[in-house]
Design a protein around this motif. Sequence first.
Motif, short mmCIF file in Angstrom:
data_model
loop_
_atom_site.label_atom_id
_atom_site.label_comp_id
_atom_site.label_asym_id
_atom_site.label_seq_id
_atom_site.Cartn_x
_atom_site.Cartn_y
_atom_site.Cartn_z
N MET A 1 0.82 -1.21 0.00
CA MET A 1 0.00 0.00 0.00
C MET A 1 0.86 1.26 0.00
N ASP A 2 2.02 1.21 0.64
CA ASP A 2 2.94 2.36 0.63
C ASP A 2 3.41 2.65 -0.80
N VAL A 3 3.78 1.60 -1.50
CA VAL A 3 4.25 1.74 -2.88
C VAL A 3 3.14 2.28 -3.77
N ILE A 4 1.97 1.69 -3.67
CA ILE A 4 0.85 2.06 -4.53
C ILE A 4 0.42 3.51 -4.29
N ALA A 5 0.30 3.89 -3.03
CA ALA A 5 -0.09 5.27 -2.68
C ALA A 5 0.95 6.27 -3.17
N SER A 6 2.23 5.93 -3.03
CA SER A 6 3.29 6.82 -3.46
C SER A 6 3.27 6.99 -4.98
N HIS A 7 3.03 5.90 -5.70
CA HIS A 7 2.89 5.98 -7.16
C HIS A 7 1.77 6.94 -7.54
N GLN A 8 0.63 6.78 -6.88
CA GLN A 8 -0.51 7.63 -7.18
C GLN A 8 -0.19 9.10 -6.91
N ALA A 9 0.67 9.34 -5.91
CA ALA A 9 1.06 10.71 -5.56
C ALA A 9 2.13 11.27 -6.49
N GLY A 10 2.63 10.43 -7.41
CA GLY A 10 3.63 10.89 -8.37
C GLY A 10 5.06 10.58 -8.01
N VAL A 11 5.29 9.98 -6.84
CA VAL A 11 6.64 9.57 -6.43
C VAL A 11 6.76 8.08 -6.74
N LYS A 12 7.35 7.77 -7.89
CA LYS A 12 7.27 6.40 -8.43
C LYS A 12 8.56 5.60 -8.28
N GLN A 13 9.63 6.24 -7.78
CA GLN A 13 10.91 5.53 -7.64
C GLN A 13 10.93 4.77 -6.31
N ILE A 14 9.94 3.91 -6.10
CA ILE A 14 9.75 3.28 -4.78
C ILE A 14 9.44 1.79 -4.91
N VAL A 15 9.99 1.02 -3.99
CA VAL A 15 9.74 -0.42 -3.95
C VAL A 15 9.50 -0.82 -2.49
N ALA A 16 8.98 -2.03 -2.30
CA ALA A 16 8.71 -2.50 -0.93
C ALA A 16 9.34 -3.85 -0.69
N SER A 17 9.72 -4.06 0.56
CA SER A 17 10.29 -5.35 0.96
C SER A 17 9.20 -6.32 1.40
N SER A 18 7.94 -5.89 1.33
CA SER A 18 6.81 -6.72 1.76
C SER A 18 6.96 -7.12 3.22
N GLY A 19 7.09 -6.16 4.08
CA GLY A 19 7.31 -6.42 5.50
C GLY A 19 8.69 -5.91 5.88
N THR A 20 9.00 -5.90 7.16
CA THR A 20 10.27 -5.32 7.61
C THR A 20 11.46 -6.25 7.41
N ALA A 21 11.22 -7.50 7.06
CA ALA A 21 12.33 -8.45 6.91
C ALA A 21 12.99 -8.29 5.55
N ILE A 22 14.02 -7.45 5.49
CA ILE A 22 14.76 -7.26 4.25
C ILE A 22 16.03 -8.12 4.30
N THR A 23 16.43 -8.64 3.15
CA THR A 23 17.51 -9.63 3.11
C THR A 23 18.74 -9.10 2.38
#
Length: 533
Positions: free
Chosen positions: A251-273
């Motif tokens: 939802m963070d990624v999608i909302a940011s895209h809609q707001a025009g800030v599209k250089q964004i990705v998500a780790s799908s939770g806080t567990a980043i590898t």
Amino acid sequence: MSDEVEAIKRKLDIVDLVGQYVSLKKAGSNYKGTCPFHQEKTPSFMVNSEMQIFKCFGCGESGDIFTFIEKVENLEFKDALEMLAQKAGVELVKKPGGKKEKSIKNEIFKINHASTLVFQKILNSPVGSKALNYLKDRGLNDRTIREFQIGFAPNGYVLANYFKKNQVTQNQLNSAGNPEKFHNRIIFPIENNLTNIVGFTGRSLDDKTQPKYFNTPETTVFKKSQILYGLAKARQEIKAKKAMIVTEGQMDVIASHQAGVKQIVASSGTAITENHLDILSRFGVDLIIAFDADEAGKKATYKIIELALKREMNIKIVTLPDGYNDVGEIAIKDKNKWEIIVKNAEFWMDWIIKDQTSQKLSVGDKKSVVKNISYFLKWIVSPVELSHWIKILSEKLSIDENSIKESLKEKNNLSENNKTETVISQRLSIIEEIFVLLELYPEIAQKYTRLYSKLKELYNSKRDLLVFQYTKDQPRLDETQASKEVELLLFRAKQLKNENIKKEFARNIAQAESSKDRKKVLQLLKQLQDKLK
């Protein structure tokens, strides 16, 4: 396959291909730009049209068009082959050996694509009205919902009739992770680099359905530790903005895209590898961390900073204003503010110092803060930069700079000699300290058997002296601390090695280029490649 590879190479020019990812400028017989595989300010990435190869003098990466696409797109060779064949208009001959695996992957893609269409249709039906209202209440518009192919999986087995009608077996469904497992959940399809749907995340609509987020289990095409949500859609914007935002959820990624800030990705939770950071670091752009403001988000931010520093990335941190829980909320409520926050993201050390000194501190607290921050100060190689942060920390804590230097000295075992002597002694100290730590911690030595064997040949004759010198002023570390210390020392050793190699070759290559001696340039490139092996 060799004929197909050669046909693709004949039709695609490496300068044109790399130029789609990196801004290149003519430099003698080569083209030069900033490396997409590591963070650098001075361009050291070279592309040679005559030999159809690339070479980075900074990180050592090199190869042809296939190697480049594998690394920059994070693809396996066969996927890079397919991608480049499509660009070149070369038809690939199907091979019997790879037919089965490719067939399984294609089946999974088809099942996931079909499931997505069904979930989308249900979302826009009376059955999906509650889910659709939830998305609208969160501020998403119809266009965004369609763009991200969001759907809804109600209770029951809604896909059963469709799959039965299309003769999809249970084994085939299981190989795809069985999309039938999602019940009463909003569905977010997850794409790979080639925009194929590899899996799903399902968000529960009520508190009774647990867990809140449920992912497709790992399959042939879906490895959660290797997938970043939204990357396929963000790729071009990341290159244009020279920055990448990593956040927590879809939802963070999608909302940011809609707001025009599209250089964004998500780790799908806080567990980043580690794999996620490898993918992020290949872009060679600024990394902006934008995790939730809660303790879990803060803990994840520290972890990402550490992983990113190991990869020499330029890191910035977004701090959400009071009253906002996550990126999605601020992006929807005030997109202009979100753009400004991203633009003004803090340098990572500023954020750490601010976070560690935000509360009123006792003497004991200050001691802990210095200890915590000293760990991160160890990653800073530049003496000028290190001095700057020590001064800032000194002012924040109202303690003498020398006290912080002493604390840092205890941890780093650094000498107080002049700059040249510091580099030399630090370089020797790094090698010797690695040897001592491997001597003292056999379990860690087992992870570095070849290195340990070489170091024993070098230092075994003065082993006892080195161990004594190291341990007399150092507190005993537990195995986890010692393992991290070895990683840090290896990182520094690699940094110094690369710097020395670059200095050794840079002047000679510049001279060869200025005299237009192409043969000499290529010879030096080959020598450098051999040195960095």
